[in-house]
Design a protein around this motif. Structure first.
Motif, PDB file in Angstrom:
ATOM      1  N   CYS A   1      33.287  40.051  44.472  1.00  0.00           N
ATOM      2  CA  CYS A   1      34.278  40.118  43.383  1.00  0.00           C
ATOM      3  C   CYS A   1      34.433  38.817  42.603  1.00  0.00           C
TER       4      CYS A   1
ATOM      5  N   TYR B   1      27.595  35.545  36.426  1.00  0.00           N
ATOM      6  CA  TYR B   1      28.123  36.498  37.395  1.00  0.00           C
ATOM      7  C   TYR B   1      29.625  36.683  37.239  1.00  0.00           C
TER       8      TYR B   1
ATOM      9  N   SER C   1      31.287  40.219  36.536  1.00  0.00           N
ATOM     10  CA  SER C   1      32.252  40.744  37.489  1.00  0.00           C
ATOM     11  C   SER C   1      33.550  41.161  36.809  1.00  0.00           C
TER      12      SER C   1
ATOM     13  N   ARG D   1      34.750  45.792  47.460  1.00  0.00           N
ATOM     14  CA  ARG D   1      35.626  44.684  47.070  1.00  0.00           C
ATOM     15  C   ARG D   1      36.908  44.671  47.901  1.00  0.00           C
TER      16      ARG D   1
END
Length: 410
Positions: free
Chosen positions: A37, A56, A60, A211
């Motif tokens: 996450c 990233y 995300s 997550r």
């Protein structure tokens, strides 16, 4: 001992000492959470390339929005999906409720990100600097591995069973591939785009569960760490008597014992602070598990009444029930361990060797020990919903209440 220094981005960095495996445990869990996450709960910068982290992090955030849309879509299905079977209607209530509560607990953990970083720093470094019994640490690592393995296994099995059950029904009957029931598409919509949307919903559900489970694992590990730190503290006080068995004058031994006992009191104070921080940062996780346990188990029992008695139909119900029971169990069991280990501390203080002190030192130490024992005798509790004391006994009561709810309704 580790030397604490400042790193970039105003985060704390440490040089770990050789015998501390707890740092490695928390660091690994925080790296897993970051990979799932893109949020850093560690007190150092993650050792990934800066450019990759930037990409990233942005990706995300987009995925986070997509997951939020899925949760909202689950709720919207109550208005857009009127033509459902009894099982589908039950699944809609069950998954929308469970996902909604999990989402709130997940968001709550992110809200207290700074407090969790400080908690991790304290458990992995500050307390370990003073006393870090190798045997107890290995016990903690094994307990953590066992509980986290159970948590990941049952949660993934529940999601997988829903996908496999729906997939087999779609292949063997005229049904559509329906796991999570969203606002769109309709369960009877057989267009290619509708089928693709259902697969996307299922993949996003997987992402959401990964997550949530990874974030839950950090709260669980912190709770396990607190329980074993109380065990560590008991060992610390019990070993203080060895001071009087060593060399040196009686006066030196008494002074050394008194100073060491004060250090133990400070460690106890830090342990209590860690417990309060865990209650603050993970309170919604504990409360959410209780609510989900009672309501979802009741819904699963209702669902069993309308489900065909075959393996494919019963598999999602069985795995979901196991996920709820084990997920709630591991949190309540480790919270109960905190209470049990903390209750052993007064006896350890009493047997710490205070009776070996003489004259004025004896008077000071007896007062110190009396006050410390009185403080340690206060129950250390982690609560759910603000009033339920989490323990082995409360777990049994909560599981029974699910059946009681089902009995009252039916």
């Amino acid at each position: 001992m580790p030397r604490i220094k400042k790193s970039s981005r105003n985060m704390t960095s440490i040089e770990p000492f050789q015998d501390n495996r707890t740092i490695g445990l928390f660091h690994t869990i925080c790296k897993i959470i970051y990979l799932t996450c893109a949020t850093n709960f560690w007190f150092e910068d993650m050792d990934y390339p800066a450019k990759c982290m930037k990409i990233y992090n942005a990706t995300s955030r987009v995925v986070e929005v997509i997951v939020a849309v899925l949760i909202i879509s689950d709720c919207g299905a109550f208005w857009t999906q009127p033509n459902l079977t009894e099982k589908q209607s039950n699944d809609r209530i069950l998954l929308a409720f469970a996902n909604g509560v999990s989402c709130l607990a997940y968001a709550n953990v992110f809200y207290y990100k700074r407090e969790i970083r400080e908690l991790v720093m304290t458990l992995a470094v500050r307390l370990k600097k003073v006393c870090n019994d190798g045997t107890i640490e290995i016990m903690m690592l094994r307990t953590t591995f066992r509980y986290l393995s159970a948590l990941f296994l049952v949660c993934s099995s529940a999601v997988f069973s829903y996908g496999m059950g729906s997939g087999i029904q779609a292949l063997t009957t005229n049904a559509t591939f329906t796991t999570v029931i969203p606002s769109w598409p309709d369960v009877e919509d057989r267009r290619v785009i509708a089928g693709a949307a259902r697969i996307v919903h299922y993949i996003v559900w997987w992402i959401f569960m990964v997550r949530v489970t990874s974030v839950y694992s950090l709260i669980l590990t912190c709770t396990i760490g607190i329980a074993h730190q109380f065990k560590n503290l008991c060992k610390y006080f019990e070993d203080l008597e060895n001071i009087f068995k060593g060399s040196g004058s009686q006066e030196e031994k008494e002074r050394k014992y008194e100073n060491a006992f004060k250090v133990g009191i400070k460690m106890h104070s830090i342990n209590l602070w860690c417990t309060r921080q865990t209650q603050l940062t993970g309170g919604l996780v504990f409360s959410g598990q209780i609510i989900v346990n009672v309501c979802v188990l009741g819904l699963l029992m209702i669902q069993m009444m309308y489900t065909e008695r075959n393996l494919i139909a019963m598999m999602p119900i069985i795995f979901m029930a196991l996920a709820i029971l084990v997920g709630t169990g591991v949190f309540l069991w480790v919270a109960g361990d905190v209470t049990i280990e903390a209750s052993l501390l007064p006896a350890a203080m009493f047997h710490s060797g205070w009776h070996n002190c003489t004259r004025q030192s004896s008077l000071r130490v007896r007062k110190l020990v009396t006050i410390a024992i009185a403080q340690a005798q206060k129950p250390v509790l982690i609560k759910g919903l603000g009033f339920i004391e989490l323990s082995y006994e409360s777990y049994v009561t909560i599981v029974k209440s699910s059946y009681s709810l089902f009995s009252v309704i039916y």
